[in-house]
Enzyme design. Sequence first.
Site, PDB file in Angstrom:
ATOM      1  N   TYR A  16     -39.043  26.466  12.607  1.00 23.52           N
ATOM      2  CA  TYR A  16     -39.378  27.735  12.921  1.00 23.52           C
ATOM      3  C   TYR A  16     -40.223  27.832  14.016  1.00 23.52           C
ATOM      4  O   TYR A  16     -40.196  28.846  14.753  1.00 23.52           O
ATOM      5  CB  TYR A  16     -39.772  28.426  11.821  1.00 23.52           C
ATOM      6  CG  TYR A  16     -38.904  29.011  10.747  1.00 23.52           C
ATOM      7  CD1 TYR A  16     -37.959  28.506   9.914  1.00 23.52           C
ATOM      8  CD2 TYR A  16     -38.914  30.446  10.458  1.00 23.52           C
ATOM      9  CE1 TYR A  16     -37.099  29.002   9.091  1.00 23.52           C
ATOM     10  CE2 TYR A  16     -38.111  31.107   9.704  1.00 23.52           C
ATOM     11  CZ  TYR A  16     -36.945  30.406   9.084  1.00 23.52           C
ATOM     12  OH  TYR A  16     -36.043  30.888   8.133  1.00 23.52           O
ATOM     13  N   LYS A  19     -34.975  15.736   3.460  1.00 18.53           N
ATOM     14  CA  LYS A  19     -33.931  15.373   3.932  1.00 18.53           C
ATOM     15  C   LYS A  19     -34.009  13.778   4.495  1.00 18.53           C
ATOM     16  O   LYS A  19     -33.846  13.715   5.600  1.00 18.53           O
ATOM     17  CB  LYS A  19     -33.202  16.258   4.916  1.00 18.53           C
ATOM     18  CG  LYS A  19     -31.677  15.831   5.294  1.00 18.53           C
ATOM     19  CD  LYS A  19     -30.501  16.040   4.238  1.00 18.53           C
ATOM     20  CE  LYS A  19     -29.390  15.528   4.808  1.00 18.53           C
ATOM     21  NZ  LYS A  19     -28.242  15.471   3.521  1.00 18.53           N
ATOM     22  N   ASP A  70     -29.609  19.112   0.041  1.00 19.22           N
ATOM     23  CA  ASP A  70     -28.425  19.381  -0.384  1.00 19.22           C
ATOM     24  C   ASP A  70     -28.054  19.290  -2.045  1.00 19.22           C
ATOM     25  O   ASP A  70     -27.544  19.965  -2.408  1.00 19.22           O
ATOM     26  CB  ASP A  70     -27.140  18.520   0.355  1.00 19.22           C
ATOM     27  CG  ASP A  70     -27.742  17.234   0.564  1.00 19.22           C
ATOM     28  OD1 ASP A  70     -28.570  16.512   0.039  1.00 19.22           O
ATOM     29  OD2 ASP A  70     -26.739  16.190   1.078  1.00 19.22           O
ATOM     30  N   ASP A 112     -36.494  28.503   3.251  1.00 19.17           N
ATOM     31  CA  ASP A 112     -35.831  29.830   3.146  1.00 19.17           C
ATOM     32  C   ASP A 112     -34.495  29.878   2.684  1.00 19.17           C
ATOM     33  O   ASP A 112     -34.050  30.735   1.856  1.00 19.17           O
ATOM     34  CB  ASP A 112     -35.618  30.132   4.921  1.00 19.17           C
ATOM     35  CG  ASP A 112     -34.950  31.238   5.112  1.00 19.17           C
ATOM     36  OD1 ASP A 112     -35.318  32.256   4.729  1.00 19.17           O
ATOM     37  OD2 ASP A 112     -34.035  31.256   5.943  1.00 19.17           O
ATOM     38  N   ASP A 150     -33.663  31.730  -1.309  1.00 20.52           N
ATOM     39  CA  ASP A 150     -32.506  32.982  -1.270  1.00 20.52           C
ATOM     40  C   ASP A 150     -31.721  32.409  -2.685  1.00 20.52           C
ATOM     41  O   ASP A 150     -31.119  33.340  -3.387  1.00 20.52           O
ATOM     42  CB  ASP A 150     -31.447  32.945  -0.131  1.00 20.52           C
ATOM     43  CG  ASP A 150     -31.937  34.233   0.749  1.00 20.52           C
ATOM     44  OD1 ASP A 150     -33.179  34.347   0.555  1.00 20.52           O
ATOM     45  OD2 ASP A 150     -31.358  34.613   1.470  1.00 20.52           O
TER      46      ASP A 150
HETATM   47  C1  IPM Z   1     -37.459  35.108   4.965  1.00 17.72           C
HETATM   48  C2  IPM Z   1     -36.701  35.916   6.044  1.00 17.72           C
HETATM   49  C3  IPM Z   1     -37.284  35.564   7.370  1.00 17.72           C
HETATM   50  C4  IPM Z   1     -37.393  33.965   7.297  1.00 17.72           C
HETATM   51  C5  IPM Z   1     -36.814  35.997   8.369  1.00 17.72           C
HETATM   52  C6  IPM Z   1     -36.601  37.683   8.304  1.00 17.72           C
HETATM   53  C7  IPM Z   1     -37.610  35.725   9.819  1.00 17.72           C
HETATM   54  O1  IPM Z   1     -35.289  35.465   5.961  1.00 17.72           O
HETATM   55  O2  IPM Z   1     -38.677  35.590   4.709  1.00 17.72           O
HETATM   56  O3  IPM Z   1     -36.986  34.437   4.093  1.00 17.72           O
HETATM   57  O4  IPM Z   1     -36.331  33.286   7.742  1.00 17.72           O
HETATM   58  O5  IPM Z   1     -38.428  33.324   7.158  1.00 17.72           O
HETATM   59 MN    MN Z   2     -35.098  34.399   4.108  1.00 16.94          MN
END
Ligand code: IPM
Ligand code: MN
Length: 356
Positions: A142, A190, A222, A246, A250
């Site tokens: 990032y 990884k 993975d 990240d 999710d």
């Molecule tokens: C998160 C979001 C952010 C990230 C974006 C909006 C920059 O997806 O906080 O998980 O990728 O960190």
């Molecule tokens: Mn995110």
Amino acid sequence: MKTREVLILQGDGIGPEVCHEAKKVLEHINDTKDLGITISESAVGGCAFEEFGSPLPEKTLKLAQRSDAILLGAVGGPSWDNLDYDLRPERALLGLRSELDLFANLRPAILSKYLSDSSSLKPEKVLDLDMLIVRELTGGIYFGEPRGRSDTNESAFNTMVYSKNEIERIGRVAFEAAQKRNKKLCSVDKANVLEVSVLWREVISDLANEYPDVHLSHMLVDNAAMQLVREPKQFDVIVTGNLFGDILSDIAAMLTGSIGMLPSASLNSKNQGLYEPVHGSAPDIAGKGLANPIAAILSVAMMLKYSFSLNEASSDIEGAIQEVLSAGYITHDLEGNNNKKLSTSEMGNKIIEKLI
Ligand code: IPM
Ligand code: MN
């Protein structure tokens, strides 16, 4: 009495709606328990770009630096998708993370027992799921340099880089979190492909000597993605880098029924914290009262706990949310047969009712 300064940055999309409810809860608990919290607000993200020409205006950054804790709704939306890199709403979030050195991102994934029907997995796979993802937040691909385009614009590049120090400090946060939980830490990388992951694994393995009570394992990213949907309850704490964290967070979020349920805390070494729902700005449902404010309200609970050590007030909020869910109230993102679906603000009000 100690003053506790909170900055609310509502941002874009559903950010304002969910922050509105979270603020109501924070004000309520502040008044009833006399917590000495003062709240200010400022602009961030796409709406800040519209008003001030920058997604992270100087005034917002200054206020953020002065605050003890920040609650952020969400940033981004299709109207700003074509802006230059530095003007995109996401830069505000990344700017806050890096300016305040908020390197430790804690993303719990906890399934409420009242919501096991909402999970995308079979209820028995997720019943009592309670895991924590510790994501490194200010390094890795990032932020790595160099990044950019080749002179001819025929290629583009980013750099995934981690120093030993960066790995060690996030590693310590994760080991200490595991010590307070079930003492299992899985480090995700990884290392079969990336040199940066080989270093990551070395540093985390060395650290393990200082935490003999924690059982450490390593997993390739993975495989970790697969294991999260195969047998999520094998995990207690996961520690990983920025990009992998990240993505994995999710996945973990969805196991709990809805990404609308999950809060997060991003902390620096001075215990300053930025608290935000894991969900994004969801422009498709913005302004319709469909958003789930629980992740934002749980972010307030995390704030009370991590930035202010107000553990009782924090548990009161978590308890009130469980009571509301146990009574069959849900929001539109959640599934359930005999449930009563509430709007964003009705859910906020119900939670406050249970706090009284
Ligand atoms: C998160 C979001 C952010 C990230 C974006 C909006 C920059 O997806 O906080 O998980 O990728 O960190
Ligand atoms: Mn995110």
